[in-house]
Design an enzyme around this catalytic site. Structure first.
Site, PDB file in Angstrom:
ATOM      1  N   ASN A 119       0.851  -1.180   0.000  1.00 55.78           N
ATOM      2  CA  ASN A 119       0.000   0.000   0.000  1.00 55.78           C
ATOM      3  C   ASN A 119       0.896   1.243   0.000  1.00 55.78           C
ATOM      4  O   ASN A 119       1.450   1.609   1.033  1.00 55.78           O
ATOM      5  CB  ASN A 119      -0.911  -0.012   1.232  1.00 55.78           C
ATOM      6  CG  ASN A 119      -1.771   1.241   1.331  1.00 55.78           C
ATOM      7  OD1 ASN A 119      -1.916   1.991   0.368  1.00 55.78           O
ATOM      8  ND2 ASN A 119      -2.359   1.463   2.501  1.00 55.78           N
TER       9      ASN A 119
ATOM     10  N   LYS B 128       0.041   4.252  -0.277  1.00 56.18           N
ATOM     11  CA  LYS B 128      -0.626   5.436   0.276  1.00 56.18           C
ATOM     12  C   LYS B 128      -0.400   6.617  -0.693  1.00 56.18           C
ATOM     13  O   LYS B 128      -0.394   6.409  -1.904  1.00 56.18           O
ATOM     14  CB  LYS B 128      -0.164   5.708   1.704  1.00 56.18           C
ATOM     15  CG  LYS B 128      -0.342   4.470   2.602  1.00 56.18           C
ATOM     16  CD  LYS B 128      -0.070   4.725   4.050  1.00 56.18           C
ATOM     17  CE  LYS B 128      -0.276   3.428   4.832  1.00 56.18           C
ATOM     18  NZ  LYS B 128      -0.106   3.619   6.282  1.00 56.18           N
TER      19      LYS B 128
ATOM     20  N   HIS C  47      -9.540   0.879   5.402  1.00 50.81           N
ATOM     21  CA  HIS C  47      -8.270   1.198   6.051  1.00 50.81           C
ATOM     22  C   HIS C  47      -8.508   2.220   7.157  1.00 50.81           C
ATOM     23  O   HIS C  47      -9.345   3.109   7.026  1.00 50.81           O
ATOM     24  CB  HIS C  47      -7.273   1.738   5.027  1.00 50.81           C
ATOM     25  CG  HIS C  47      -5.865   1.783   5.528  1.00 50.81           C
ATOM     26  ND1 HIS C  47      -5.431   2.781   6.375  1.00 50.81           N
ATOM     27  CD2 HIS C  47      -4.807   0.955   5.328  1.00 50.81           C
ATOM     28  CE1 HIS C  47      -4.155   2.567   6.659  1.00 50.81           C
ATOM     29  NE2 HIS C  47      -3.750   1.464   6.039  1.00 50.81           N
TER      30      HIS C  47
ATOM     31  N   GLU D 143      -6.974   4.755   8.058  1.00 51.00           N
ATOM     32  CA  GLU D 143      -6.796   6.151   7.647  1.00 51.00           C
ATOM     33  C   GLU D 143      -8.030   6.674   6.933  1.00 51.00           C
ATOM     34  O   GLU D 143      -8.336   7.869   7.002  1.00 51.00           O
ATOM     35  CB  GLU D 143      -5.550   6.273   6.759  1.00 51.00           C
ATOM     36  CG  GLU D 143      -4.270   6.025   7.542  1.00 51.00           C
ATOM     37  CD  GLU D 143      -3.069   5.690   6.682  1.00 51.00           C
ATOM     38  OE1 GLU D 143      -2.023   5.353   7.253  1.00 51.00           O
ATOM     39  OE2 GLU D 143      -3.189   5.744   5.431  1.00 51.00           O
TER      40      GLU D 143
ATOM     41  N   GLU E 237      -4.911  -4.644  10.948  1.00 51.56           N
ATOM     42  CA  GLU E 237      -3.933  -3.575  11.113  1.00 51.56           C
ATOM     43  C   GLU E 237      -4.177  -2.849  12.430  1.00 51.56           C
ATOM     44  O   GLU E 237      -5.070  -2.010  12.529  1.00 51.56           O
ATOM     45  CB  GLU E 237      -4.041  -2.570   9.959  1.00 51.56           C
ATOM     46  CG  GLU E 237      -3.616  -3.134   8.624  1.00 51.56           C
ATOM     47  CD  GLU E 237      -3.210  -2.027   7.666  1.00 51.56           C
ATOM     48  OE1 GLU E 237      -2.145  -2.129   7.067  1.00 51.56           O
ATOM     49  OE2 GLU E 237      -3.964  -1.042   7.546  1.00 51.56           O
TER      50      GLU E 237
ATOM     51  N   GLY F  69       2.714   3.040  10.836  1.00 58.57           N
ATOM     52  CA  GLY F  69       3.570   4.207  10.670  1.00 58.57           C
ATOM     53  C   GLY F  69       4.203   4.716  11.948  1.00 58.57           C
ATOM     54  O   GLY F  69       4.758   5.813  11.979  1.00 58.57           O
TER      55      GLY F  69
ATOM     56  N   SER G 237       3.827  -1.780  10.343  1.00 63.19           N
ATOM     57  CA  SER G 237       5.291  -1.684  10.460  1.00 63.19           C
ATOM     58  C   SER G 237       5.990  -3.013  10.174  1.00 63.19           C
ATOM     59  O   SER G 237       6.956  -3.382  10.850  1.00 63.19           O
ATOM     60  CB  SER G 237       5.682  -1.149  11.850  1.00 63.19           C
ATOM     61  OG  SER G 237       5.161   0.155  12.050  1.00 63.19           O
TER      62      SER G 237
END
Length: 248
Positions: free
Chosen positions: A13, A15, A92, A94, A164, A170, A209
Site C-alpha cells: 500500500n 498510500k 483502512h 486512515e 492492522e 507508521g 510496520s
C-alpha cells in the site's frame, strides 16, 4: 503460515507516495525472484494504476460506494476494473478516521466491489485505547459483523481480511508475532461461528510496520497469511525481502 491451502499474499500500500521511477524500480526488483509461492499485489495512488506492466496483481487503495454520478473526486468500482485492478483496499484505518468512513459505509463499499468482480482487502483494527480498554475483540467483531450483515457470510469466500492495529501503523511499533496470531485466530474463529469452511480458507493479512527484518517471524504464525505493507513497500529491496519471507 502453516496452512498450505491458503496461498499467501503480500500487498504493498503506497498510500499517497511514489512516482514513475519507483514503478520501474519495484517491477525490476520483483522480476529478479521466483515469487510463484504467493500473490504480490501493488496498490499505488490512482494516477499510477495504468503504468504497471502486469507482472503482479494490481489493487486500488479505495473506491466509492456509489456506481457513478455527481460525486466529484470519487472513483467507481467499475472504473477500477477497467484499469486492470483485481483488488481494492477497503476500510483502512486512515479512511475510517480521516474520512469518516463508518462500518456501514465500509460494508457498502465491499458490496460494490464484489459486484464489480473486485477482491476487497477488508481492513480491521483498533487504537491503542481500544486495546487497553479490554474491548478489542468486541470492537473487531463489530467491524466484521457490519460486512456480514451487508453481504452475508458466504461472500467472505471472495474477500481477503487484513488486521492492522492502528497503534502500529507508521509508528515503528509492531504487534508481536504472538499478538498478531491472537487476533488473527480470533477473527478466524469469529467467522467460523457463522461458516467454518469459509473461516478456514479466508486469508488474513497482518499490517503494521512490517519490514524485511520481522516479516518471517510474523508470517510463520498459524493464522497469518501474508501482509499489507505500508512504508516498506516503497523500498523495492525491503519489499522483495518481505515477499520472500512469505514462503509457506
Amino acid at each position: 503460515m502453516q496452512n498450505s491451502t491458503r496461498k499467501p499474499i503480500v500487498a504493498g500500500n503506497w498510500k499517497m507516495n511514489g512516482n514513475k521511477p519507483l514503478i520501474q524500480l519495484l517491477e525490476d526488483s520483483l522480476a529478479t525472484a521466483d515469487l510463484a509461492h504467493l500473490e504480490v499485489v501493488i496498490c499505488p495512488p490512482f494516477p499510477y494504476l495504468g503504468m504497471f506492466g502486469g507482472l503482479n496483481a494490481l489493487g486500488a487503495q479505495n473506491m466509492s460506494q456509489f456506481d457513478g454520478g455527481a460525486h466529484t473526486g470519487e472513483i467507481a468500482a467499475s472504473m477500477l476494473k477497467e484499469c486492470g485492478c483485481q483488488y481494492v483496499i477497503l476500510g483502512h484505518s486512515e479512511r475510517r478516521a480521516g474520512h469518516a468512513e463508518t462500518n456501514d459505509v465500509v460494508a457498502s463499499k465491499v458490496k460494490k466491489a464484489l459486484e464489480a468482480d473486485l477482491t476487497p482487502i477488508l481492513c480491521v483494527g483498533e487504537t491503542e485505547e481500544i486495546r487497553d480498554s479490554g474491548n478489542l475483540f468486541a470492537f473487531l467483531a463489530e467491524q466484521i459483523d457490519a460486512v456480514v450483515q451487508e453481504i452475508g457470510v458466504n461472500e467472505f469466500s471472495k474477500l481477503v481480511l487484513a488486521y492492522e492495529p492502528i497503534w502500529a501503523i507508521g509508528t515503528g511499533k509492531t504487534a508481536s508475532p504472538a499478538q498478531a496470531q491472537e487476533v488473527h485466530h480470533f477473527l478466524r474463529e469469529h467467522l467460523a461461528k457463522k461458516n467454518s469452511d469459509i473461516a478456514e480458507k479466508i486469508r488474513i493479512l497482518y499490517g503494521g510496520s512490517v519490514k524485511g527484518s520481522n516479516a518471517k517471524e510474523l508470517f510463520s504464525q498459524q493464522d497469518v497469511d501474508g501482509g499489507l505493507i505500508g512504508g516498506a513497500s516503497l523500498d523495492p529491496e525491503d519489499f522483495l525481502s518481505i515477499c520472500l519471507a512469505a514462503k509457506q
